[in-house]
Design a protein around this motif. Structure first.
Motif, short mmCIF file in Angstrom:
data_model
loop_
_atom_site.label_atom_id
_atom_site.label_comp_id
_atom_site.label_asym_id
_atom_site.label_seq_id
_atom_site.Cartn_x
_atom_site.Cartn_y
_atom_site.Cartn_z
N TYR A 10 137.91 28.06 29.14
CA TYR A 10 138.05 26.59 29.05
C TYR A 10 136.88 25.86 29.70
O TYR A 10 137.04 24.77 30.22
N GLN A 11 135.70 26.44 29.66
CA GLN A 11 134.51 25.79 30.19
C GLN A 11 133.71 25.22 29.03
O GLN A 11 133.78 25.73 27.91
N ILE A 12 132.94 24.17 29.32
CA ILE A 12 132.03 23.62 28.31
C ILE A 12 130.64 23.51 28.93
O ILE A 12 130.50 23.46 30.15
N THR A 13 129.64 23.46 28.08
CA THR A 13 128.26 23.25 28.53
C THR A 13 127.86 21.85 28.13
O THR A 13 128.06 21.44 26.99
N ILE A 14 127.30 21.12 29.07
CA ILE A 14 126.79 19.79 28.76
C ILE A 14 125.43 20.01 28.07
O ILE A 14 124.56 20.65 28.64
N PRO A 15 125.27 19.51 26.85
CA PRO A 15 124.01 19.74 26.14
C PRO A 15 122.79 19.29 26.94
O PRO A 15 122.83 18.31 27.69
N ALA A 16 121.68 20.02 26.76
CA ALA A 16 120.46 19.80 27.54
C ALA A 16 119.97 18.36 27.44
O ALA A 16 119.56 17.77 28.45
N GLU A 17 119.99 17.77 26.26
CA GLU A 17 119.47 16.41 26.13
C GLU A 17 120.30 15.41 26.93
O GLU A 17 119.77 14.45 27.47
#
Length: 75
Positions: A10-17
């Protein structure tokens, strides 16, 4: 609009931009809340206290700091 995926933990990655635009750094603490069916992620309003390194800290001191921090969060 960038997309992200929820992992099995249930983790997400915040997009680089987005990270770059907001100056989000590794290890930074972010507040997550739900408003009108939307997930809102933002920096906390209050600065979190940190313990200074360089001295030994007893388990009692750690517990006391945790309790004080939790009380501040409830204010």
């Amino acid at each position: 609009m960038p997309l992200t995926k929820v992992t099995r933990n249930y983790q997400i990655t915040i997009p680089a931009e987005i990270r770059k635009a907001l100056g989000i750094k590794e290890g930074e603490v972010l507040e997550v809340k739900l408003e009108d069916g939307r997930i809102i992620i933002e920096r906390p309003k209050k600065e979190r206290k940190t313990l200074k390194l360089g001295k030994k800290i007893s388990p009692e001191e750690i517990e006391k700091s945790i309790e004080e921090g939790m009380k501040e969060c409830l204010q």
